[in-house]
Enzyme design. Sequence first.
Site, short mmCIF file in Angstrom:
data_model
loop_
_atom_site.label_atom_id
_atom_site.label_comp_id
_atom_site.label_asym_id
_atom_site.label_seq_id
_atom_site.Cartn_x
_atom_site.Cartn_y
_atom_site.Cartn_z
N GLU A 204 55.06 -67.16 -24.10
CA GLU A 204 54.16 -67.84 -23.16
C GLU A 204 52.78 -67.20 -23.23
OE1 GLU A 204 55.89 -68.90 -19.37
OE2 GLU A 204 54.04 -68.33 -18.32
N ASP B 226 49.26 -67.43 -20.97
CA ASP B 226 48.86 -67.94 -19.65
C ASP B 226 47.39 -67.74 -19.33
OD1 ASP B 226 51.54 -68.45 -19.10
OD2 ASP B 226 51.82 -66.61 -17.96
N GLU C 226 45.75 -68.23 -15.59
CA GLU C 226 45.98 -68.57 -14.18
C GLU C 226 44.70 -68.29 -13.40
OE1 GLU C 226 50.62 -67.94 -13.17
OE2 GLU C 226 49.56 -66.09 -13.68
N GLN D 100 43.55 -64.68 -14.31
CA GLN D 100 44.61 -63.79 -14.81
C GLN D 100 45.17 -64.36 -16.10
OE1 GLN D 100 47.71 -61.69 -12.33
NE2 GLN D 100 49.03 -63.26 -13.19
N GLU E 63 49.70 -58.47 -17.63
CA GLU E 63 48.62 -59.13 -16.92
C GLU E 63 47.29 -58.40 -17.09
OE1 GLU E 63 51.39 -57.98 -15.47
OE2 GLU E 63 52.46 -59.64 -14.49
N ASP F 137 51.58 -66.12 -1.43
CA ASP F 137 52.29 -64.85 -1.27
C ASP F 137 51.78 -63.79 -2.25
OD1 ASP F 137 53.33 -66.40 -3.37
OD2 ASP F 137 55.29 -65.41 -3.28
#
Length: 289
Positions: free
Chosen positions: A105, A107, A109, A122, A134, A198
């Site tokens: 993957e 990413d 974000e 991110q 990250e 969250d």
Amino acid sequence: MASLDQYSGLILSCVLALLSCTVIGRPATFLQDFRITWADSHIRQLDGGRAIQLVLDQSSGCGFASKYQYLFGRVSMKIKLVPGDSAGTVTAFYMNSDTDTVRDELDFEFLGNRSGQPYTVQTNVYAHGKGDREQRINLWFDPAAEFHTYSILWNHHHVVFYVDEVPIRVYKNNEARGIPFPKFQPMGVYSTLWEADDWATRGGLEKIDWSKAPFYAYYKDFDIEGCPVPGPANCASNPSNWWEGAAYQQLNPEEAKRYKWVRMNHMIYDYCTDKSRYPNTPPECVAGI
């Protein structure tokens, strides 16, 4: 002077080369290359399908995915992110092999913010099922004011994340050193707009303000250039693919200069230097590789 047979052979060779490396690119409309995967009532086509609007409200977020998977190439989209008070929202643009525990993957974000605070991007890389890589940067412009281009270049040498052609992250192929690199599994292209208060904004301290809903993100200029799977078996290994060319095997001097500038001035988190998570520096983070 070349004979007719020689010309015919040359033409045939060119045709076979093209057929062996089918490269998909530049769909005219959203539905040519993508399908809605989540909450079709929350994705609206604009400008005859050449652009879309994603909607997040208290009832649902939404998402879409490419109709095909790809093995190497470049994907890019122009995105205008959620404006104003977007704390708790996440707009994601990523590639995923959809293979659960052994997934690969790549990413992007985009983490929402309180009004007046910078947007955080991110990035993360999963290879052979291992992620937790990250990195975060604060963007140097307002990504909700107008469209900006976000791209992922993926070849046998490295993965590069770009913002408006500025490289913000490079993950090199260091398989020779025993470090996993995504190169065996094709990946689809995905995007979602969802609520993640969250963790998304200041580690979850800033919650989503539903009185500001609905939240909107906009997309256009969908561009996928890569080897589709299923497709010709030898496409992904063809060194003639433009993304495998010498100009794309490492950052050029201007890109390297911009990359250094981003990391010095806008990086706010790097897993490589997080000793609370990684007392021993991850091998891919060691200087010089």
